[in-house]
Design an enzyme around this catalytic site. Structure first.
Site, PDB file in Angstrom:
ATOM      1  CG  HIS A  24      -1.695  -1.132   1.528  1.00  0.00           C
ATOM      2  ND1 HIS A  24      -3.035  -1.156   1.248  1.00  0.00           N
ATOM      3  CD2 HIS A  24      -1.410  -2.345   2.080  1.00  0.00           C
ATOM      4  CE1 HIS A  24      -3.544  -2.326   1.603  1.00  0.00           C
ATOM      5  NE2 HIS A  24      -2.578  -3.069   2.111  1.00  0.00           N
ATOM      6  CD  GLU A 106      -1.017   1.352   4.219  1.00  0.00           C
ATOM      7  OE1 GLU A 106      -0.572   2.088   3.312  1.00  0.00           O
ATOM      8  OE2 GLU A 106      -2.233   1.081   4.342  1.00  0.00           O
ATOM      9  CG  HIS A 142      -4.854  -1.420  -1.467  1.00  0.00           C
ATOM     10  ND1 HIS A 142      -5.196  -0.379  -0.637  1.00  0.00           N
ATOM     11  CD2 HIS A 142      -5.842  -2.332  -1.308  1.00  0.00           C
ATOM     12  CE1 HIS A 142      -6.336  -0.655  -0.034  1.00  0.00           C
ATOM     13  NE2 HIS A 142      -6.750  -1.841  -0.420  1.00  0.00           N
ATOM     14  CG  ASP A 152      -3.003   2.140  -1.954  1.00  0.00           C
ATOM     15  OD1 ASP A 152      -4.183   2.016  -2.341  1.00  0.00           O
ATOM     16  OD2 ASP A 152      -2.548   1.537  -0.970  1.00  0.00           O
TER      17      ASP A 152
END
Length: 187
Positions: A24, A106, A142, A152
């Site tokens: 992400h 992330e 993602h 993303d």
């Protein structure tokens, strides 16, 4: 690696193997880096009145397993054997509910802002470590598991650069030879 416990997780379905990594991109507020807003979001402590863009995050309960900051600092929010709430409504290769069988990472960034070399290095090291522990079949964006809903890590994420740092075939190419997140081939 720093650890900050997120409550936004639960048990994986019994017998579920971790076979996917979902990458992400995140920045809070959008396009701004640094600070503790992402940590606050993942720990349900974000003041949604602190920035106009946070209003849509009120009552949202999300977390990834890991966050890679712009300077390469790695933070773990959820144990890898638990299910983090990161992918939402998602599917990979016809299989729904990616949270059940994936690890979410992330990377602090934005769709249109280049990611830092140190982030790719840290991400690659993390992927290599995870691959030693889990039967990972792929690492994807993602946007690959929630197309049309998520963008993303975005076009600024350099999949080719990451592919040079991670042994094949983790970053699996599609039948057209494109890496995850690549734009469609010209016809």
């Amino acid at each position: 690696m720093r650890q900050v416990a997120s409550p936004n997780c639960d048990a994986r379905p019994r017998g579920e193997a971790v076979t996917l990594v979902v990458i992400h991109g995140i920045s809070l507020p959008p396009g701004r880096f640094g600070g503790d807003a992402v940590t606050r979001l993942f720990t349900n402590a974000l003041d949604t009145a602190a920035h106009p863009s946070y209003a849509s995050l009120a009552n949202l309960r999300v977390s990834a397993h890991f966050l890679v900051h712009r300077d390469g600092t790695l933070v773990q929010f959820v144990a890898c054997n638990a299910r983090a709430w990161h992918a939402g409504v998602s599917a990979w290769q016809g299989r729904a509910r990616c949270n059940d069988y994936s690890i979410g990472i992330e990377v602090e960034g934005a769709d249109t802002v280049a990611y830092e070399d140190v982030q790719y290095e840290r991400l690659a090291a993390l992927l290599r470590a995870l691959r030693k522990r889990y039967p990972l079949a792929a690492a994807v964006g993602h946007s690959d598991v929630a197309p049309g809903r998520k963008t993303d890590p975005g076009p600024a994420f350099d999949w080719a650069h990451l592919a040079r740092l991670v042994p094949a075939p983790l970053l699996r190419r599609d039948p057209h030879g494109r890496l995850p997140g690549s734009p469609p081939a010209m016809v």
